[in-house]
Design a protein around this motif. Sequence first.
Motif, PDB file in Angstrom:
ATOM      1  N   GLU A   5      -5.331  -2.052  14.226  1.00  0.00           N
ATOM      2  CA  GLU A   5      -5.926  -0.949  13.057  1.00  0.00           C
ATOM      3  C   GLU A   5      -7.196  -0.476  13.323  1.00  0.00           C
ATOM      4  O   GLU A   5      -7.948  -1.379  14.071  1.00  0.00           O
ATOM      5  N   TRP A  15     -19.102   3.796   5.287  1.00  0.00           N
ATOM      6  CA  TRP A  15     -19.019   2.914   6.457  1.00  0.00           C
ATOM      7  C   TRP A  15     -19.753   3.402   7.601  1.00  0.00           C
ATOM      8  O   TRP A  15     -19.516   4.425   7.842  1.00  0.00           O
ATOM      9  N   PHE A  20      -7.056   7.299   4.073  1.00  0.00           N
ATOM     10  CA  PHE A  20      -7.227   6.667   5.654  1.00  0.00           C
ATOM     11  C   PHE A  20      -6.120   7.352   6.268  1.00  0.00           C
ATOM     12  O   PHE A  20      -5.907   7.153   7.627  1.00  0.00           O
ATOM     13  N   TYR A  32     -13.171  -1.412  11.815  1.00  0.00           N
ATOM     14  CA  TYR A  32     -13.693  -0.034  11.103  1.00  0.00           C
ATOM     15  C   TYR A  32     -15.010   0.228  11.213  1.00  0.00           C
ATOM     16  O   TYR A  32     -15.368   1.331  11.493  1.00  0.00           O
ATOM     17  N   GLN A  64       0.825  -1.365  -0.192  1.00  0.00           N
ATOM     18  CA  GLN A  64       0.075   0.049   0.135  1.00  0.00           C
ATOM     19  C   GLN A  64       0.979   1.196   0.106  1.00  0.00           C
ATOM     20  O   GLN A  64       0.424   2.253  -0.330  1.00  0.00           O
ATOM     21  N   GLU A  67      -5.283  -9.731   8.915  1.00  0.00           N
ATOM     22  CA  GLU A  67      -6.721  -9.922   8.757  1.00  0.00           C
ATOM     23  C   GLU A  67      -6.971 -11.019   7.498  1.00  0.00           C
ATOM     24  O   GLU A  67      -7.256 -11.004   6.400  1.00  0.00           O
ATOM     25  N   HIS A 103       0.839  -9.261   4.690  1.00  0.00           N
ATOM     26  CA  HIS A 103      -0.303  -8.502   4.345  1.00  0.00           C
ATOM     27  C   HIS A 103      -0.607  -8.466   3.148  1.00  0.00           C
ATOM     28  O   HIS A 103      -0.505  -7.661   2.197  1.00  0.00           O
ATOM     29  N   TRP A 104      -0.941  -9.753   2.716  1.00  0.00           N
ATOM     30  CA  TRP A 104      -1.826 -10.121   1.532  1.00  0.00           C
ATOM     31  C   TRP A 104      -1.128 -10.193   0.093  1.00  0.00           C
ATOM     32  O   TRP A 104      -1.386 -10.380  -0.864  1.00  0.00           O
ATOM     33  N   GLN A 116      -8.576  -5.687  14.531  1.00  0.00           N
ATOM     34  CA  GLN A 116      -8.755  -4.604  13.482  1.00  0.00           C
ATOM     35  C   GLN A 116     -10.028  -4.244  13.318  1.00  0.00           C
ATOM     36  O   GLN A 116     -11.101  -5.085  12.790  1.00  0.00           O
ATOM     37  N   GLU A 157      -5.310   1.533  -1.545  1.00  0.00           N
ATOM     38  CA  GLU A 157      -6.573   0.974  -0.842  1.00  0.00           C
ATOM     39  C   GLU A 157      -6.927   0.011  -1.781  1.00  0.00           C
ATOM     40  O   GLU A 157      -8.182  -0.148  -2.115  1.00  0.00           O
ATOM     41  N   TRP A 158      -6.276  -0.891  -2.073  1.00  0.00           N
ATOM     42  CA  TRP A 158      -6.412  -2.146  -2.654  1.00  0.00           C
ATOM     43  C   TRP A 158      -7.340  -1.990  -3.997  1.00  0.00           C
ATOM     44  O   TRP A 158      -7.095  -1.352  -4.600  1.00  0.00           O
ATOM     45  N   TRP A 166      -4.814   3.328  11.847  1.00  0.00           N
ATOM     46  CA  TRP A 166      -4.665   2.940  10.351  1.00  0.00           C
ATOM     47  C   TRP A 166      -5.041   4.235   9.513  1.00  0.00           C
ATOM     48  O   TRP A 166      -6.474   4.707   9.646  1.00  0.00           O
ATOM     49  N   THR A 174     -10.303 -10.997   5.521  1.00  0.00           N
ATOM     50  CA  THR A 174     -10.453 -10.156   4.367  1.00  0.00           C
ATOM     51  C   THR A 174     -10.081 -10.731   3.243  1.00  0.00           C
ATOM     52  O   THR A 174     -10.655 -10.696   1.803  1.00  0.00           O
TER      53      THR A 174
HETATM   54  C1  BGC Z   1      -6.384  -3.523   6.119  1.00  0.00           C
HETATM   55  C2  BGC Z   1      -5.687  -2.560   5.429  1.00  0.00           C
HETATM   56  C3  BGC Z   1      -6.753  -1.500   4.699  1.00  0.00           C
HETATM   57  C4  BGC Z   1      -7.870  -1.012   5.832  1.00  0.00           C
HETATM   58  C5  BGC Z   1      -8.914  -0.221   5.310  1.00  0.00           C
HETATM   59  C6  BGC Z   1      -7.792  -3.401   6.240  1.00  0.00           C
HETATM   60  O1  BGC Z   1      -8.788  -4.176   6.168  1.00  0.00           O
HETATM   61  O2  BGC Z   1      -5.575  -4.425   6.665  1.00  0.00           O
HETATM   62  O3  BGC Z   1      -4.874  -2.878   4.584  1.00  0.00           O
HETATM   63  O4  BGC Z   1      -6.227  -0.659   4.188  1.00  0.00           O
HETATM   64  O5  BGC Z   1      -8.627  -2.132   6.341  1.00  0.00           O
HETATM   65  O6  BGC Z   1      -9.945  -0.854   4.361  1.00  0.00           O
END
Ligand code: BGC
Length: 452
Positions: free
Chosen positions: A352, A325, A414, A294, A25, A170, A125-126, A292, A405-406, A398, A173
């Motif tokens: 996070e 969100w 963020f 959100y 990222q 995660e 991390h993915w 983690q 952001e993927w 985070w 995810t």
């Molecule tokens: C992940 C991060 C991502 C963040 C916001 C988490 O799922 O670890 O890589 O940027 O959330 O979506």
Amino acid sequence: MTIDSSGPILFPQGFLWGAATAAYQIEGAAAEDGRGPSIWDVFSHTPGKTRNGETGDRACDHYHRLEEDLDLIAGLVPHYRFSVSWTRILPDGTGVINQKGVDFYNRLIDGLIARGVTPWVTMYHWDLPQALHDKGGWTSRESVAWFDHYAQTLLKLFSDRVKNWIIINEPSTQTFLGYGIGVHAPGLRGEADYAAATHHMNLAIGSAYRLAKAYDRGLNVGSSYVLMPVFAAEDGGDSGSVAILDALWNRNHYDPLFTGTYPEATRAAFAPFILEGDAEKLNTALDFVGIQHYSPAYARRDENGLFGINFGQGPDTFEKTDIGWPIDPPAFHGALMDQVARYGDHRMIITENGIALFDRMEAGKVNDTRRIGYYRQYLAQVHRAIADGARIDGYFVWSLLDNYEWSEGYSMRFGLVYVDYETCIRTAKDSYRWYAQTVRNNGLTQTQKDAA
Ligand code: BGC
């Protein structure tokens, strides 16, 4: 130890304050200095997979702006969490070590320590090496051995200086989005691939934990998981859909970790992949569980969805982040207390938590008051959970920087530091100064003072 809507936020003595990032990222330099391709390089370069076809090729160009970023980190927090790009160290996933990749992480680790900042390293991390994906990736049980080799390599290279380790970021995810519904790398779909990848990542966590502790008992080794409270959606939710979505995002990881078994709601899907003795391998007393969070999620029935469920609508009453969100801080407290009730007393660290906003630079400033408000409210709930008996030892925002952001590309910001993606110039947002002050109020920049 009090907290209200305006006063200083004071946590127990010794509470760990940090900020987090992840390699793909922020680093960029995707094809430089011998780094091999990961599943995210391949996925993001496949037309139609990410917003505007955006990739992490350059990202925040952290690889070339290390010194500047180290200074930003040291001005903010005493603990910094970052991930290692597997293919910078082992371009093919296994085999020969790429010394230039090692050099980069040595510069990063040494630069943190010189500034009085404690490194926390996420092993994964993915960004699975594409070469390993070509051999089946996480759907193959061999992935556990590949991961062991990688973990061992990192421990040998860095554990003389890095004492805090997060094994996998995660897993749910990645398995839901990347192996279940195909919207993240590697883009696979279906219940079998989902279950295989989930089980193998769970096994890899247990295995790498034991390996790390055998290597050096003194290391602090955990792994980070989503904690997403799930409620019934207003558009077709019921207790059954809640149980399945909760299993897919939370319980299919926490249950095996704490009990060695998978929850009833999706158990059948795992049966083909479970071998005798796996329960003991899954059940692992990590040194800490990284949490983690959100937002909450709302489950609904959907006959075309994975396991017959999908995300649905929540109540209109909640304020939402700029990317939609829902903001429901008390739900975080509820989820934390529920973890303690289900699994008993255990050490947690929030690795996070954060908010995406469409921040704008105006006259050289980013006035992100809403982000500060979000953090105040979520920290208040963490504080409340501690007062209610949850053992929570730290909190990482985070993220340090706005970043890739993927599959959403660069649209979601963020960071506590604004990044201009044309120039890569960094500007500390108001939230950066607020968080740095919160950390100072808790007296935890002493480490940095000592290093000065
Ligand atoms: C992940 C991060 C991502 C963040 C916001 C988490 O799922 O670890 O890589 O940027 O959330 O979506």
